[in-house]
Design a protein around this motif. Structure first.
Motif, short mmCIF file in Angstrom:
data_model
loop_
_atom_site.label_atom_id
_atom_site.label_comp_id
_atom_site.label_asym_id
_atom_site.label_seq_id
_atom_site.Cartn_x
_atom_site.Cartn_y
_atom_site.Cartn_z
N ASN A 73 40.00 17.36 40.26
CA ASN A 73 40.42 18.72 40.65
C ASN A 73 39.74 19.17 41.94
O ASN A 73 39.19 20.25 42.03
N ASP A 120 45.98 23.75 31.94
CA ASP A 120 45.26 24.75 31.16
C ASP A 120 43.78 24.44 30.99
O ASP A 120 43.06 25.20 30.36
N GLN A 137 39.83 23.77 32.32
CA GLN A 137 38.94 24.30 33.34
C GLN A 137 37.75 23.36 33.51
O GLN A 137 37.10 22.97 32.54
N LEU A 188 34.02 22.96 34.76
CA LEU A 188 32.89 23.86 34.95
C LEU A 188 31.66 23.11 35.43
O LEU A 188 31.38 22.02 34.96
N GLU A 209 28.32 27.70 35.41
CA GLU A 209 29.54 28.31 34.88
C GLU A 209 29.65 28.09 33.37
O GLU A 209 30.04 28.98 32.63
N ASN A 264 29.78 31.05 30.69
CA ASN A 264 30.94 31.18 29.80
C ASN A 264 30.56 31.18 28.33
O ASN A 264 31.28 31.76 27.52
N LYS A 278 35.84 22.19 29.98
CA LYS A 278 35.49 23.18 28.95
C LYS A 278 36.01 22.82 27.56
O LYS A 278 35.38 23.14 26.57
#
Length: 180
Positions: free
Chosen positions: A61, A110, A112, A114, A118, A122, A151
């Motif tokens: 990503n 969908d 994430q 991290l 982060e 979270n 995540k």
């Protein structure tokens, strides 16, 4: 003496070809009927020393990563696509760090990705506790700067207090991952 030397060379080449054949068919060396666990990520290259001496650049990503992070904290089910670039386009996109090739991984929409701060934020870890030692499934996280995780594989993150912590400290952060 020449026959002995020649026999040794034939044996050496045959053993090398056999090892390559087992990698090509994605089977464990020495076991011809049992396939490797499909839940693991397996990268096959012509030479194991080649990937160690000249590792490709790993991009998940649009984030540069190390192989051990990709293999330990990104599950195959989380991956939407993998693109391998071994030509001039890898150098054009990533400079000289892409000269050994680039493996570009895109996660499902969908999901994430991290970094450590982060993830701690979270999961509700306060700022005063974020510098505590971090243990992921009972293994201490040594390099905090290069850490990234998807995540969806994190089950829980909590601060644990007590004298019997693995680091010898009174407080640590424990991260539990979901089972495969």
């Amino acid at each position: 003496m020449k026959q002995l030397y020649f026999s040794f060379l034939i044996f050496a080449f045959a053993a090398t070809a056999s090892a390559q054949e087992t990698d090509v068919v994605n089977k464990a060396p020495g076991i011809h009927n049992q396939a490797i666990d499909p839940k693991t990520i397996r990268i096959c290259v012509p030479s194991r020393t080649g990937i160690i001496a000249n590792p490709p650049l790993w991009v998940v990503n649009d984030v540069l990563m190390k192989w051990d992070i990709v293999s330990n904290y990104i599950r195959p089910a989380s991956i939407e696509s993998i693109d391998v670039r071994k030509d001039a386009s890898s150098i054009a996109l990533y400079g000289t760090s892409g000269q050994n090739g680039v493996v570009i991984i895109k996660l499902k929409k969908d999901l994430q990705l991290l970094n450590l701060n982060e993830m701690l934020k979270n999961f509700g870890i306060s700022k005063k506790n974020r510098d505590l030692p971090v243990f992921i499934d009972k293994k201490e996280l040594v390099n905090r700067d290069d850490f990234f995780i998807v995540k969806d594989i994190v089950e829980s993150v909590k601060v644990v207090t007590g004298r019997n912590q693995p680091s010898g400290q009174n407080k640590v952060i424990q991260v539990a991952l979901k089972p495969l």
